[in-house]
Design a protein around this motif. Structure first.
Motif, short mmCIF file in Angstrom:
data_model
loop_
_atom_site.label_atom_id
_atom_site.label_comp_id
_atom_site.label_asym_id
_atom_site.label_seq_id
_atom_site.Cartn_x
_atom_site.Cartn_y
_atom_site.Cartn_z
N GLU A 183 4.29 -16.99 17.80
CA GLU A 183 4.71 -15.94 18.64
C GLU A 183 4.17 -14.59 18.14
O GLU A 183 3.70 -14.35 17.03
CB GLU A 183 6.15 -15.90 19.08
CG GLU A 183 6.97 -15.83 17.89
CD GLU A 183 8.31 -16.20 18.15
OE1 GLU A 183 8.61 -15.98 19.34
OE2 GLU A 183 9.33 -16.46 17.26
N GLY A 184 4.21 -13.51 18.79
CA GLY A 184 3.93 -12.10 18.32
C GLY A 184 2.53 -11.98 17.92
O GLY A 184 1.75 -12.46 18.36
N GLU A 185 2.46 -11.27 16.53
CA GLU A 185 1.04 -10.99 16.36
C GLU A 185 0.38 -12.34 15.77
O GLU A 185 -0.88 -12.59 15.85
CB GLU A 185 1.29 -10.27 15.08
CG GLU A 185 1.62 -8.78 15.24
CD GLU A 185 0.26 -8.15 16.28
OE1 GLU A 185 -0.84 -8.39 15.79
OE2 GLU A 185 0.76 -7.57 17.22
N GLU A 186 1.30 -13.35 15.14
CA GLU A 186 0.69 -14.49 14.90
C GLU A 186 -0.01 -15.30 15.93
O GLU A 186 -1.12 -15.96 16.01
CB GLU A 186 1.73 -15.50 14.23
CG GLU A 186 1.18 -17.03 13.62
CD GLU A 186 2.18 -17.61 13.01
OE1 GLU A 186 1.81 -18.56 12.18
OE2 GLU A 186 3.37 -17.42 13.20
N PHE A 187 0.42 -15.35 17.10
CA PHE A 187 0.21 -15.78 18.29
C PHE A 187 -1.05 -15.25 18.67
O PHE A 187 -2.06 -15.76 19.22
CB PHE A 187 1.13 -16.04 19.44
CG PHE A 187 0.44 -16.65 20.75
CD1 PHE A 187 0.52 -17.99 21.01
CD2 PHE A 187 0.18 -15.75 21.75
CE1 PHE A 187 -0.19 -18.49 22.13
CE2 PHE A 187 -0.12 -16.36 23.04
CZ PHE A 187 -0.45 -17.86 23.06
N LYS A 188 -0.98 -14.03 18.71
CA LYS A 188 -2.24 -13.07 19.18
C LYS A 188 -3.55 -13.31 18.40
O LYS A 188 -4.64 -13.42 18.94
CB LYS A 188 -1.81 -11.61 19.26
CG LYS A 188 -2.79 -10.42 19.69
CD LYS A 188 -2.58 -9.19 19.43
CE LYS A 188 -3.63 -8.13 19.62
NZ LYS A 188 -3.09 -6.85 19.49
N HIS A 189 -3.35 -13.33 17.06
CA HIS A 189 -4.51 -13.74 16.30
C HIS A 189 -5.04 -14.83 16.56
O HIS A 189 -6.18 -15.13 16.48
CB HIS A 189 -4.13 -13.47 14.86
CG HIS A 189 -3.82 -12.20 14.30
ND1 HIS A 189 -4.76 -10.91 14.70
CD2 HIS A 189 -2.78 -11.49 13.48
CE1 HIS A 189 -4.12 -9.87 14.32
NE2 HIS A 189 -3.03 -10.21 13.58
N LEU A 190 -4.15 -16.05 16.76
CA LEU A 190 -4.78 -17.29 17.06
C LEU A 190 -5.43 -17.38 18.44
O LEU A 190 -6.51 -18.12 18.40
CB LEU A 190 -3.71 -18.44 17.21
CG LEU A 190 -3.84 -19.79 17.52
CD1 LEU A 190 -5.00 -20.40 16.75
CD2 LEU A 190 -2.40 -20.55 17.54
N LYS A 191 -4.82 -16.62 19.30
CA LYS A 191 -5.63 -16.64 20.65
C LYS A 191 -6.99 -16.00 20.66
O LYS A 191 -7.90 -16.47 21.03
CB LYS A 191 -4.57 -16.03 21.81
CG LYS A 191 -5.18 -16.12 23.26
CD LYS A 191 -4.01 -15.62 24.07
CE LYS A 191 -4.49 -15.62 25.41
NZ LYS A 191 -3.59 -15.15 26.38
#
Length: 428
Positions: free
Chosen positions: A18-26
């Motif tokens: 979630e958050g930044e971690e999810f954004k980078h993965l996406k």
């Protein structure tokens, strides 16, 4: 990441991005779609929101794969797991800024071996009597009987082999699996449902007639359960066994010099066979005692795999008789689910045995040499009627050499392990 032990053979892994971690993965995943072709846009110039909408399913799948791959490797390494099959996805939710995944990993159970040395096991004593020899010879005489077609005016009776064509109808409509031509049926074998075979008794060659039967209430096909059926049947031929006479001519036909030679060699064969049977039963008793004395849980994934293996082997045996599983189910009223259920107990026992023997081989450091594997290849080649080099070349061509070699090593280690158990057992 959270890892939870559900039981001895299953671990559950939960993960959230979630958050930044999810954004980078996406963003990392979207890079792989930047050159995607979308009508109305030049490759490499498709807006991100358009790509996300058009390829949502594929993008979500890639995100899922990345999360599972990362968490799986961590869970296995950090918890020293020994996976035995593919994971099972239990939950996957993805939102605009968050992804949640839950999956289970089937693993080898940890267990402590029970006693496997110094056991006492009973071993059968046997004696080859004249009665056993005579019984064997009588069996060979009966088996030497030849099927002979009966005259056209003779009626079929129980134990005759009738060659028939048939087609089944329910409510006047032919049903799948109910038709065959040139089918050999032994009357009185109860291979077919209800009184099908009884109604063929008394008919002659070239007779065409109707057979009326009723499908069992527990029949696997819903559209046939408990339904009356009509079969159109034609008898193509009727064959009956013509019994052979025990004399020197029959003995020679069966590969002996005379009846006396037949008796002597039959006694030898029975002795060898009985010795092998007794030894095999003794080994099985030892293995069963060792496995029963060890508290080990059979992983469901391995049990299910063993069940499918048993069913596939049975299907291959049927195929050699010209019957497929679907036809077998039609004739017997059996179902695939019932077959799996009936196979489960034996499969669990087989898996437990494999786990216990494998653990003993590790504890006892039982290994095999390259020379022993090479000798095993020689034995296998002889069994297949090939020379070793030709057999191995065929295996290599198919790309299965490593698995073939591993299976040979496994068999040898297994044999050595069983030999150790026999050596360490006291005969009672």
């Amino acid at each position: 990441m959270a890892v939870k032990k559900l039981d001895e053979t299953t671990y559950e892994v939960s993960a959230v991005r979630e958050g930044e971690e999810f954004k980078h993965l996406k963003e990392h995943v979207l890079v792989h779609f930047k050159d995607a072709k979308v009508d109305g846009f030049r490759p490499g110039h498709v807006p991100a929101n358009v790509i996300e909408k058009k390829f949502k399913k594929e993008i979500d799948g890639e995100i899922l794969n990345h999360i599972i791959s990362d968490e799986y490797q961590k869970a296995v390494a950090e918890n020293e797991l020994k996976p035995i099959a593919d994971i099972k996805l239990e939950k996957y939710e993805i939102q605009a800024d968050k992804a949640e995944v839950v999956f289970t990993i089937p693993v080898l159970p940890a267990f402590e071996l029970g006693q496997y040395k110094g056991l006492e096991v009973e071993k059968e004593n046997f004696e080859v009597t004249d009665e056993k020899v005579n019984e064997e010879i009588e069996g060979m005489r009966k088996n030497a009987s030849k099927l002979k077609e009966v005259p056209e005016n003779e009626e079929a009776k129980n134990d005759d082999v009738v060659n028939i064509n048939f087609e089944g109808f329910v409510d006047g409509v032919a049903f799948d699996g109910g038709k065959a031509e040139g089918y050999d049926l032994t009357l009185g074998s109860h291979s077919f449902i209800d009184t099908f075979e009884d109604q063929i008794v008394g008919h002659k060659k070239n007779d065409e007639f109707d057979v009326n039967v009723k499908f069992p209430e527990a029949y696997h096909a819903e559209n046939l359960k408990g339904k009356p059926a009509l079969f159109k049947v034609k008898v193509n031929s009727i064959k009956r066994k013509e019994e052979a006479e025990l004399n020197d001519d029959l003995a020679k036909e069966l590969g002996f010099d005379s009846v006396d030679d037949m008796r002597a060699k039959t006694r030898e064969n029975i002795t060898k066979r009985e010795e092998a049977r007794v030894e095999n039963e003794f080994k099985n008793k030892i293995i069963e005692k060792v496995v029963d004395g060890t508290n080990v849980e059979a992983p469901r994934a391995l049990v299910d795999r063993e069940i499918e293996f048993q069913i596939n082997r049975f299907a291959q045996q049927l195929q050699m008789q010209g019957i497929n599983l679907s036809q077998y189910f039609q004739m017997t009223g059996q179902t695939i689910d019932k077959m799996r259920e009936d196979s489960r107990e034996m499969a669990e026992k087989s898996v437990k045995t494999e786990l216990v023997l494998s653990e003993i081989s590790k504890v006892e450091n039982i290994t095999v040499t390259d020379e022993e594997v090479d000798n095993e290849f020689e034995v296998m080649a002889t069994m297949y009627g090939m020379d070793k080099e030709s057999m191995l070349n065929e295996v290599k061509k198919s790309g299965n050499y490593q698995r073939f070699a591993d299976e040979a090593k496994y068999r040898l280690v297994n044999k050595k392990t069983i030999d150790l158990l026999v050596k360490e057992t006291k005969v009672r």
